[in-house]
Design a protein around this motif. Structure first.
Motif, PDB file in Angstrom:
ATOM      1  N   VAL A  17      -5.633  -8.016 -10.685  1.00 15.06           N
ATOM      2  CA  VAL A  17      -5.885  -9.407 -10.844  1.00 15.06           C
ATOM      3  C   VAL A  17      -6.861  -9.681 -10.062  1.00 15.06           C
ATOM      4  CG1 VAL A  17      -4.770  -9.566 -13.165  1.00 15.06           C
ATOM      5  CG2 VAL A  17      -3.804  -9.507 -10.795  1.00 15.06           C
TER       6      VAL A  17
ATOM      7  N   PHE B 288      -1.315   6.197 -13.101  1.00 17.86           N
ATOM      8  CA  PHE B 288      -0.548   5.784 -12.060  1.00 17.86           C
ATOM      9  C   PHE B 288      -0.680   4.029 -12.224  1.00 17.86           C
ATOM     10  CE2 PHE B 288      -0.523   4.340  -7.489  1.00 17.86           C
ATOM     11  CZ  PHE B 288       0.161   4.648  -6.948  1.00 17.86           C
TER      12      PHE B 288
ATOM     13  N   GLN C  25       0.754  -1.048   0.385  1.00 16.27           N
ATOM     14  CA  GLN C  25      -0.032  -0.471   0.092  1.00 16.27           C
ATOM     15  C   GLN C  25       0.759   1.190  -0.201  1.00 16.27           C
ATOM     16  OE1 GLN C  25      -2.348   0.515   3.620  1.00 16.27           O
ATOM     17  NE2 GLN C  25      -4.403   0.013   2.128  1.00 16.27           N
TER      18      GLN C  25
ATOM     19  N   THR D 176      -4.141  -2.327  -8.226  1.00 16.03           N
ATOM     20  CA  THR D 176      -5.044  -0.986  -7.350  1.00 16.03           C
ATOM     21  C   THR D 176      -5.238  -1.405  -5.675  1.00 16.03           C
ATOM     22  OG1 THR D 176      -6.778  -0.997  -8.617  1.00 16.03           O
ATOM     23  CG2 THR D 176      -7.799  -0.909  -6.526  1.00 16.03           C
ATOM     24  N   PHE D 177      -4.953  -3.427  -5.650  1.00 14.23           N
ATOM     25  CA  PHE D 177      -4.316  -3.768  -4.317  1.00 14.23           C
ATOM     26  C   PHE D 177      -6.011  -3.655  -3.606  1.00 14.23           C
ATOM     27  CE2 PHE D 177      -2.310  -3.754  -0.054  1.00 14.23           C
ATOM     28  CZ  PHE D 177      -2.110  -5.577   0.610  1.00 14.23           C
TER      29      PHE D 177
ATOM     30  N   GLU E  58      -5.412   3.364 -13.135  1.00 12.91           N
ATOM     31  CA  GLU E  58      -4.650   3.163 -12.437  1.00 12.91           C
ATOM     32  C   GLU E  58      -4.656   1.473 -12.560  1.00 12.91           C
ATOM     33  OE1 GLU E  58      -4.686   3.377  -7.455  1.00 12.91           O
ATOM     34  OE2 GLU E  58      -5.738   1.318  -7.859  1.00 12.91           O
TER      35      GLU E  58
ATOM     36  N   ASP F 119       1.111   0.775 -11.216  1.00 15.46           N
ATOM     37  CA  ASP F 119       1.951  -0.006 -10.067  1.00 15.46           C
ATOM     38  C   ASP F 119       1.690  -1.097  -9.105  1.00 15.46           C
ATOM     39  OD1 ASP F 119       2.726  -0.196  -6.449  1.00 15.46           O
ATOM     40  OD2 ASP F 119       1.036   0.935  -5.455  1.00 15.46           O
TER      41      ASP F 119
ATOM     42  N   ALA G 263      -3.364  -5.727 -16.563  1.00 17.75           N
ATOM     43  CA  ALA G 263      -4.445  -4.654 -17.124  1.00 17.75           C
ATOM     44  C   ALA G 263      -3.473  -4.885 -18.126  1.00 17.75           C
ATOM     45  CB  ALA G 263      -2.724  -4.512 -15.972  1.00 17.75           C
TER      46      ALA G 263
HETATM   47  C1  LIG Z   1       1.170  -2.949  -5.157  1.00 15.69           C
HETATM   48  S1  LIG Z   1       0.476  -2.822  -5.009  1.00 15.69           S
HETATM   49  C2  LIG Z   1      -0.798  -2.063  -5.679  1.00 15.69           C
HETATM   50  C3  LIG Z   1      -1.431  -0.729  -4.812  1.00 15.69           C
HETATM   51  C4  LIG Z   1      -2.325  -0.148  -4.965  1.00 15.69           C
HETATM   52  N1  LIG Z   1      -1.904   1.151  -5.483  1.00 15.69           N
HETATM   53  C5  LIG Z   1      -2.255   0.651  -3.714  1.00 15.69           C
HETATM   54  O1  LIG Z   1      -1.361   2.075  -2.894  1.00 15.69           O
HETATM   55  O2  LIG Z   1      -2.522   0.055  -2.131  1.00 15.69           O
HETATM   56  C6  LIG Z   1       0.381  -3.813  -6.564  1.00 15.69           C
HETATM   57  C7  LIG Z   1      -1.195  -4.691  -7.589  1.00 15.69           C
HETATM   58  O3  LIG Z   1      -0.687  -5.398  -8.794  1.00 15.69           O
HETATM   59  C8  LIG Z   1      -2.121  -6.130  -9.066  1.00 15.69           C
HETATM   60  N2  LIG Z   1      -1.265  -6.941 -10.239  1.00 15.69           N
HETATM   61  C9  LIG Z   1       0.035  -6.991  -9.775  1.00 15.69           C
HETATM   62  N3  LIG Z   1       0.022  -7.811 -11.704  1.00 15.69           N
HETATM   63  C10 LIG Z   1      -0.799  -7.897 -12.539  1.00 15.69           C
HETATM   64  C11 LIG Z   1      -1.367  -6.858 -13.548  1.00 15.69           C
HETATM   65  N4  LIG Z   1      -0.970  -8.303 -13.871  1.00 15.69           N
HETATM   66  N5  LIG Z   1      -2.488  -7.081 -14.082  1.00 15.69           N
HETATM   67  C12 LIG Z   1      -2.956  -6.011 -13.407  1.00 15.69           C
HETATM   68  N6  LIG Z   1      -2.975  -5.922 -11.733  1.00 15.69           N
HETATM   69  C13 LIG Z   1      -2.251  -6.483 -11.327  1.00 15.69           C
HETATM   70  C14 LIG Z   1      -1.611  -7.096  -7.603  1.00 15.69           C
HETATM   71  O4  LIG Z   1      -2.563  -7.553  -7.508  1.00 15.69           O
HETATM   72  C15 LIG Z   1      -1.639  -5.897  -6.727  1.00 15.69           C
HETATM   73  O5  LIG Z   1      -2.965  -5.569  -6.047  1.00 15.69           O
END
Ligand SMILES: C[S@@+](CC[C@H](N)C(=O)[O-])C[C@H]1O[C@@H](n2cnc3c(N)ncnc32)[C@H](O)[C@@H]1O
Length: 198
Positions: free
Chosen positions: A90, A135, A40, A66-67, A63, A137, A118
């Motif tokens: 995902v 964004f 986060q 999203t987590f 974005e 992330d 994504a």
């Molecule tokens: C660092 S966290 C995001 C944190 C969020 N921005 C926050 O502030 O709480 C990374 C996220 O990317 C997602 N993720 C990983 N691989 C992905 C993909 N190929 N496509 C979309 N999301 C993905 C994960 O499920 C995870 O929720």
């Protein structure tokens, strides 16, 4: 100047007051997903993102990653009245907590959550310059691919933020991309801010 724990506390104490919804979200994320909670963004980055969204007058935002929805709330709050944020993730599990807090924060109606890789969501978006704010992330191996899909979709003057750019090396080479002006900021573990040339 090294950012010691004391300096970080000072920095938080002299930034905008934390919102109770965001504080509760951070606490519930830590309780339910302790091993992942470190993903986060921090509160100062959240406020920075709300301000940046407001400064750019963004109405169309994206974005990637999203987590449990913390950064999405910060972006959604900064959008103009009719603004929309597309969120890519995902994980049904993590984003179910996001949906709960988007309702509590009163931003659920401006967020469209896309639950699939994504890159698929990006490639399905119109290839025109419609985005004001983005964004990145998510999975670090995907950054270059996301960047290449996002830059052509940004409006001139639009802002792109890329997270974790100190801890994960040079995911974007500024010298190689003449489409943007870019700065790497010491926020969190490195936050790159880019502006698409107008
Ligand atoms: C660092 S966290 C995001 C944190 C969020 N921005 C926050 O502030 O709480 C990374 C996220 O990317 C997602 N993720 C990983 N691989 C992905 C993909 N190929 N496509 C979309 N999301 C993905 C994960 O499920 C995870 O929720």
């Amino acid at each position: 100047m090294p950012l010691t724990a004391e300096l970080y506390d000072y920095l938080i104490a002299h930034s905008a007051e934390r919102d109770p919804v965001l504080s509760e979200l951070a606490a519930e994320t830590l309780t339910r997903f302790p091993a992942a909670a470190g993903m986060q963004i921090g509160p100062e980055q959240g406020t920075f993102m709300t301000l940046l969204t407001q400064f750019t007058g963004a109405s169309r935002a994206l974005e990637i990653g999203t987590f449990t929805g913390y950064s999405a709330i910060c972006v959604a709050r900064g959008l103009s009245a009719s603004g929309k944020l597309t969120c890519c993730d995902v994980s049904e599990d993590w984003t179910s907590l996001a949906r709960k807090y988007w309702e509590l924060a009163g931003v659920a109606d401006r967020i469209d959550l896309q639950l699939r890789p994504a890159l698929e969501t990006l490639q399905a978006m119109p290839a025109t310059e419609t985005l004001d704010f983005a964004f990145i992330d998510a999975d670090k191996t995907g950054y270059i691919g996301y960047w290449e899909e996002i830059v052509p979709r940004m409006r001139p003057g639009g802002a792109i933020l890329v997270d974790n750019t100190l801890s994960h090396g040079r995911v974007i080479d500024p010298a190689a991309d003449g489409r943007v002006t870019l700065v790497l900021l010491p926020v969190g573990d490195g936050l790159t801010l880019a502006r698409k040339h107008g």
